[in-house]
Design an enzyme around this catalytic site. Structure first.
Site, short mmCIF file in Angstrom:
data_model
loop_
_atom_site.label_atom_id
_atom_site.label_comp_id
_atom_site.label_asym_id
_atom_site.label_seq_id
_atom_site.Cartn_x
_atom_site.Cartn_y
_atom_site.Cartn_z
N ARG A 1 15.79 -15.97 -60.92
CA ARG A 1 14.57 -16.79 -61.01
C ARG A 1 14.27 -17.46 -59.67
O ARG A 1 13.12 -17.57 -59.25
CB ARG A 1 14.74 -17.82 -62.12
CG ARG A 1 14.72 -17.22 -63.52
CD ARG A 1 15.11 -18.24 -64.57
NE ARG A 1 14.14 -19.33 -64.65
CZ ARG A 1 14.39 -20.47 -65.33
NH1 ARG A 1 15.55 -20.64 -65.93
NH2 ARG A 1 13.48 -21.42 -65.39
N HIS B 1 12.57 -31.88 -65.36
CA HIS B 1 13.66 -30.96 -65.69
C HIS B 1 14.42 -30.48 -64.46
O HIS B 1 15.11 -29.45 -64.53
CB HIS B 1 13.12 -29.76 -66.48
CG HIS B 1 12.53 -30.15 -67.81
ND1 HIS B 1 11.59 -29.38 -68.46
CD2 HIS B 1 12.72 -31.24 -68.58
CE1 HIS B 1 11.26 -29.97 -69.60
NE2 HIS B 1 11.91 -31.11 -69.70
N GLY C 1 -0.91 -25.98 -69.50
CA GLY C 1 0.03 -24.85 -69.50
C GLY C 1 1.36 -25.14 -70.15
O GLY C 1 2.40 -24.72 -69.65
N THR C 2 1.31 -25.87 -71.29
CA THR C 2 2.57 -26.10 -71.99
C THR C 2 2.40 -25.85 -73.48
O THR C 2 1.38 -26.19 -74.06
CB THR C 2 3.13 -27.52 -71.75
OG1 THR C 2 4.37 -27.67 -72.46
CG2 THR C 2 2.16 -28.61 -72.16
C1 BV8 Z 1 17.18 -34.03 -74.59
C2 BV8 Z 1 15.02 -26.45 -67.27
C3 BV8 Z 1 18.49 -35.86 -75.32
C4 BV8 Z 1 15.96 -25.30 -67.53
C5 BV8 Z 1 14.02 -26.91 -69.44
C6 BV8 Z 1 19.16 -30.11 -80.61
C7 BV8 Z 1 20.17 -30.41 -79.69
C8 BV8 Z 1 19.88 -30.97 -78.46
C9 BV8 Z 1 18.57 -31.24 -78.14
C10 BV8 Z 1 17.60 -30.93 -79.05
C11 BV8 Z 1 17.86 -30.39 -80.29
N1 BV8 Z 1 16.69 -30.20 -80.94
C12 BV8 Z 1 15.68 -30.61 -80.16
C13 BV8 Z 1 16.22 -31.05 -79.02
C14 BV8 Z 1 15.53 -31.56 -77.94
C15 BV8 Z 1 15.37 -30.41 -76.95
C16 BV8 Z 1 14.12 -29.66 -77.36
O1 BV8 Z 1 13.05 -30.15 -77.14
N2 BV8 Z 1 14.29 -28.48 -77.96
C17 BV8 Z 1 13.10 -27.77 -78.44
C18 BV8 Z 1 13.06 -26.38 -77.87
C19 BV8 Z 1 13.11 -27.79 -79.95
N3 BV8 Z 1 15.23 -31.06 -75.68
C20 BV8 Z 1 16.30 -31.23 -74.92
O2 BV8 Z 1 17.40 -30.79 -75.14
C21 BV8 Z 1 16.05 -32.10 -73.70
N4 BV8 Z 1 17.05 -33.12 -73.62
O3 BV8 Z 1 16.53 -34.05 -75.60
O4 BV8 Z 1 18.18 -34.94 -74.30
C22 BV8 Z 1 19.52 -35.20 -76.18
C23 BV8 Z 1 20.76 -34.95 -75.63
C24 BV8 Z 1 21.74 -34.41 -76.46
C25 BV8 Z 1 21.45 -34.10 -77.80
C26 BV8 Z 1 20.18 -34.34 -78.31
C27 BV8 Z 1 19.21 -34.88 -77.49
C28 BV8 Z 1 16.12 -31.27 -72.45
C29 BV8 Z 1 14.92 -30.33 -72.41
C30 BV8 Z 1 14.84 -29.68 -71.03
C31 BV8 Z 1 15.25 -28.23 -71.11
N5 BV8 Z 1 15.09 -27.58 -69.80
N6 BV8 Z 1 13.92 -26.39 -68.22
C32 BV8 Z 1 15.35 -23.98 -67.15
O5 BV8 Z 1 14.16 -23.91 -66.79
O6 BV8 Z 1 16.11 -22.99 -67.20
S1 BV8 Z 1 12.71 -26.80 -70.48
C33 BV8 Z 1 11.91 -25.32 -70.28
O7 BV8 Z 1 10.91 -25.29 -71.31
C34 BV8 Z 1 11.09 -25.18 -68.99
O8 BV8 Z 1 11.23 -26.24 -68.10
C35 BV8 Z 1 9.64 -25.15 -69.51
O9 BV8 Z 1 8.74 -25.72 -68.65
C36 BV8 Z 1 9.82 -25.97 -70.71
C37 BV8 Z 1 8.77 -26.16 -71.70
O10 BV8 Z 1 8.16 -24.98 -72.00
P1 BV8 Z 1 6.65 -24.81 -71.47
O11 BV8 Z 1 6.55 -25.33 -70.08
O12 BV8 Z 1 5.73 -25.35 -72.46
O13 BV8 Z 1 6.60 -23.27 -71.35
P2 BV8 Z 1 6.31 -22.24 -72.53
O14 BV8 Z 1 6.68 -20.89 -72.00
O15 BV8 Z 1 6.90 -22.72 -73.81
O16 BV8 Z 1 4.73 -22.31 -72.72
C38 BV8 Z 1 3.89 -21.89 -71.67
C39 BV8 Z 1 2.49 -22.26 -72.10
O17 BV8 Z 1 1.60 -21.89 -71.05
C40 BV8 Z 1 2.02 -21.53 -73.36
O18 BV8 Z 1 1.41 -22.45 -74.23
C41 BV8 Z 1 0.97 -20.54 -72.81
O19 BV8 Z 1 -0.09 -20.34 -73.74
C42 BV8 Z 1 0.47 -21.28 -71.62
N7 BV8 Z 1 -0.12 -20.42 -70.57
C43 BV8 Z 1 0.16 -19.12 -70.30
N8 BV8 Z 1 -0.59 -18.71 -69.25
C44 BV8 Z 1 -1.34 -19.78 -68.86
C45 BV8 Z 1 -1.04 -20.87 -69.69
N9 BV8 Z 1 -1.63 -22.06 -69.56
C46 BV8 Z 1 -2.54 -22.21 -68.58
N10 BV8 Z 1 -2.89 -21.21 -67.73
C47 BV8 Z 1 -2.30 -20.00 -67.85
N11 BV8 Z 1 -2.65 -18.99 -67.01
#
Ligand code: BV8
Length: 246
Positions: A70, A120, A189-190
């Site tokens: 990446r 992040h 874009g999220t």
């Molecule tokens: C936390 C770095 C406290 C790494 C990333 C169970 C256990 C532990 C945690 C959790 C749990 N359940 C829930 C959680 C919370 C968890 C979470 O949210 N999970 C989700 C998936 C359910 N969050 C965490 O763990 C966070 N920490 O909560 O700490 C904690 C601690 C311990 C225990 C509990 C809680 C940490 C989250 C950070 C993760 N790291 N990135 C890496 O990159 O390898 S996040 C990763 O997803 C990327 O950074 C990315 O940016 C991010 C979010 O996704 P999006 O940016 O939205 O990207 P996605 O592909 O999904 O969507 C793209 C969008 O763009 C689409 O809508 C598409 O339509 C649109 N698009 C496409 N083309 C275009 C466009 N838009 C505009 N123009 C275009 N041309």
């Protein structure tokens, strides 16, 4: 639903604007979105299963190579018109716009955006997997993948926030403060499924800000929006932000 001219007017009248960005803003630079990112040898892996400390400890070489691929790919692309529109707007309107990004690709910063809040972390930096000891020196590493301290074996890891890890406290607190104080939040874009980042949009809406979503697809944050622009950010942002000055 409001149209571009309404939002342009809100932008010119606003005092504090936040742009909350996700992987989609980098799509037109050729960076696959997070959930679409798996192609080639990575197609069989779910990014959610690779972006965790557990995965790294279980398969350090696999996860290290995923990040290395990446990092290489991001090094070969450029910021797109969406990134540039935001940085030009910020330059023309000093102190008005802050970009809060979930992205780790550094493209906002390379587009000249100042004061980016990177929730992040960054693909471009490494850190120690375990707390560094006296012997741990990033300039003296083994040649393996991942590189490690030759004395104690402590491995290097990507400087990103993995799922299950806390976000950098100061960055998150600053982002929450801005979300609560802004008049307008552009959510760009999220998919809005990753927390606590996605929660910033709800905080802004609850504090009375207008939320505008820019995304070609529907997202989990659409319900908060006073306006949703169904389009690519590299097309919509230049039109929305063109020659705006307060
Ligand atoms: C936390 C770095 C406290 C790494 C990333 C169970 C256990 C532990 C945690 C959790 C749990 N359940 C829930 C959680 C919370 C968890 C979470 O949210 N999970 C989700 C998936 C359910 N969050 C965490 O763990 C966070 N920490 O909560 O700490 C904690 C601690 C311990 C225990 C509990 C809680 C940490 C989250 C950070 C993760 N790291 N990135 C890496 O990159 O390898 S996040 C990763 O997803 C990327 O950074 C990315 O940016 C991010 C979010 O996704 P999006 O940016 O939205 O990207 P996605 O592909 O999904 O969507 C793209 C969008 O763009 C689409 O809508 C598409 O339509 C649109 N698009 C496409 N083309 C275009 C466009 N838009 C505009 N123009 C275009 N041309």
């Amino acid at each position: 639903m409001s149209d571009i001219s309404d939002v342009r007017q809100w932008l010119s009248q606003a005092t504090n604007v936040v742009a909350l960005t996700g992987a989609g803003i980098s799509a037109e630079s050729g960076v696959p979105t997070f959930r679409d990112s798996q192609t080639g040898i990575w197609a069989k892996f779910d990014p959610m299963e690779l972006a965790t400390e557990e995965a790294f400890r279980a398969h350090p070489q696999r996860v290290w190579q995923w990040y290395a691929s990446r990092r290489d790919m991001v090094g070969r692309v450029e910021p797109n018109a969406g990134h540039l529109a935001l940085s030009c707007f910020a330059e023309q309107n000093p102190g008005k716009l802050t970009v809060v990004t979930q992205n780790v690709d550094g493209l906002h910063q390379r587009a000249g955006q100042k004061g980016v809040i990177a929730l992040h972390g960054s693909l471009m930096v490494d850190t120690w997997l375990n707390p560094a000891k006296e012997c741990c020196n990033p300039d003296h590493l083994t040649a393996e993948e991942p590189p490690a301290c030759p004395a104690c074996g402590n491995m290097r890891r990507p400087g990103v926030v993995w799922f299950g890890e806390n976000l950098p406290r100061r960055a998150l607190e600053r982002a929450q403060q801005l979300a609560e104080q802004c008049d307008l939040m552009l959510v760009i874009g999220t998919s809005g499924v990753v927390y606590p980042a996605a929660g910033l949009a709800r905080m802004a809406a609850n504090a009375g800000a207008s939320v505008v979503v820019i995304n070609p697809e529907s997202s989990a944050l659409d319900d908060l929006a006073v306006s949703c622009f169904r389009g690519a950010s590299a097309i919509v942002l230049p039109e929305l932000l063109a020659l705006q000055s307060s």
